[in-house]
Write a protein that holds these residues in place. Sequence first.
Motif, short mmCIF file in Angstrom:
data_model
loop_
_atom_site.label_atom_id
_atom_site.label_comp_id
_atom_site.label_asym_id
_atom_site.label_seq_id
_atom_site.Cartn_x
_atom_site.Cartn_y
_atom_site.Cartn_z
N PRO A 1 31.20 32.58 81.43
CA PRO A 1 31.55 31.33 82.12
C PRO A 1 30.53 30.96 83.19
N ALA A 2 30.45 29.65 83.46
CA ALA A 2 29.55 29.16 84.51
C ALA A 2 30.03 29.67 85.86
N ARG A 3 29.07 29.94 86.74
CA ARG A 3 29.40 30.43 88.08
C ARG A 3 29.48 29.25 89.04
N LEU A 4 30.59 29.13 89.75
CA LEU A 4 30.79 28.03 90.71
C LEU A 4 30.81 28.56 92.13
N VAL A 5 30.06 27.89 93.02
CA VAL A 5 30.29 28.06 94.45
C VAL A 5 30.93 26.76 94.93
N VAL A 6 32.06 26.88 95.62
CA VAL A 6 32.79 25.70 96.11
C VAL A 6 32.61 25.63 97.62
N LEU A 7 32.24 24.44 98.12
CA LEU A 7 32.07 24.22 99.56
C LEU A 7 33.23 23.38 100.08
N VAL A 8 33.83 23.80 101.19
CA VAL A 8 35.02 23.12 101.75
C VAL A 8 34.88 22.94 103.26
N SER A 9 35.63 21.98 103.79
CA SER A 9 35.73 21.81 105.25
C SER A 9 37.18 21.68 105.72
N GLY A 10 38.12 21.63 104.79
CA GLY A 10 39.48 21.28 105.22
C GLY A 10 40.54 22.05 104.47
N SER A 11 41.50 21.31 103.94
CA SER A 11 42.69 21.96 103.39
C SER A 11 42.42 22.67 102.06
N GLY A 12 41.39 22.26 101.36
CA GLY A 12 41.01 22.98 100.15
C GLY A 12 41.95 22.77 98.97
N SER A 13 42.66 21.63 98.94
CA SER A 13 43.57 21.43 97.81
C SER A 13 42.79 21.19 96.51
N ASN A 14 41.61 20.64 96.61
CA ASN A 14 40.77 20.50 95.40
C ASN A 14 40.28 21.86 94.91
N LEU A 15 39.89 22.71 95.86
CA LEU A 15 39.54 24.10 95.51
C LEU A 15 40.72 24.75 94.80
N GLN A 16 41.93 24.58 95.36
CA GLN A 16 43.12 25.21 94.78
C GLN A 16 43.37 24.71 93.36
N ALA A 17 43.15 23.44 93.14
CA ALA A 17 43.34 22.88 91.79
C ALA A 17 42.38 23.54 90.80
N LEU A 18 41.14 23.77 91.24
CA LEU A 18 40.18 24.46 90.37
C LEU A 18 40.63 25.89 90.10
N LEU A 19 41.04 26.58 91.17
CA LEU A 19 41.47 27.98 91.01
C LEU A 19 42.67 28.07 90.07
N ALA B 1 40.77 30.74 99.58
CA ALA B 1 39.76 31.58 98.93
C ALA B 1 40.07 33.05 99.13
N GLU B 2 40.42 33.42 100.36
CA GLU B 2 40.72 34.82 100.66
C GLU B 2 41.94 35.30 99.88
N ARG B 3 42.94 34.43 99.81
CA ARG B 3 44.14 34.77 99.04
C ARG B 3 43.80 35.02 97.58
N ALA B 4 42.78 34.30 97.09
CA ALA B 4 42.39 34.47 95.70
C ALA B 4 41.42 35.63 95.53
N GLY B 5 41.13 36.33 96.65
CA GLY B 5 40.26 37.49 96.57
C GLY B 5 38.79 37.15 96.43
N LEU B 6 38.41 35.95 96.85
CA LEU B 6 37.02 35.51 96.68
C LEU B 6 36.21 35.74 97.95
N PRO B 7 34.94 36.06 97.80
CA PRO B 7 34.08 36.14 98.98
C PRO B 7 33.88 34.75 99.60
N THR B 8 33.77 34.73 100.94
CA THR B 8 33.57 33.46 101.64
C THR B 8 32.37 33.58 102.57
N PHE B 9 31.80 32.43 102.93
CA PHE B 9 30.76 32.41 103.96
C PHE B 9 30.91 31.14 104.77
N VAL B 10 30.48 31.21 106.04
CA VAL B 10 30.58 30.06 106.95
C VAL B 10 29.21 29.80 107.55
N CYS B 11 28.73 28.56 107.46
CA CYS B 11 27.49 28.15 108.13
C CYS B 11 27.82 26.96 109.01
#
Length: 202
Positions: free
Chosen positions: A1-19, A49-59
Amino acid sequence: PARLVVLVSGSGSNLQALLDAIDEDPHGFGARVVAVGADRESIAGLERAERAGLPTFVCKVKDYETREAWDLALTEATAAYEPDLVVSAGFMKIVGKEFLARFGGRCVNTHPALLPSFPGAHGVRDALAYGAKVTGCTVHFVDDGVDTGPIIAQGVVEVRDEDDEAALHERIKEVERRLLVEVVGRLARNGYRIEGRKVVFP
Ligand code: GAR
């Protein structure tokens, strides 16, 4: 599968839909999220992201002396996860030259208006203030302008007389989440070409 990095600033409901879509069909979806990045701490998007066990980073912009230095840091943090696609899902920063040099043509953004109308940080508020009767959402590739890159797909939402920004945004986001999931899956599974302003699926 393709590897996705998702960038967020807020509630992350779009991230959740992908997950959720990936969870439902891990093999069929064609992509998986390998990391989630943000420009700020303590947001629901990072918690998801953390709940899904995914690594996170903040810049954070304010941790760097220049915008260019921030952009380079974001680029390197993202590149460390070797994504095939980057998804800007409510990421409220404009990426810079380094990021585009590395991920141009592979970075998708979702915007809560029908581009080219109402670009920028307040797409919902601006459409409402203008008196638009229809608005919606746009999934597009990121280029060096503000919400100007090639459009992949759009969804339409009618504005109601009684709408305020929050109510309208909520209805847009229902359409947006489905559209983003559909587009990211299609890009990942089918491959694509960008020809000028046109996104072509084989
Ligand atoms: C989405 O509606 C997205 O289009 C918007 O932020 C929301 C994020 O929601 N992005 C922009 O306005 C970018 N200019 P989410 O954090 O729940 O996914």
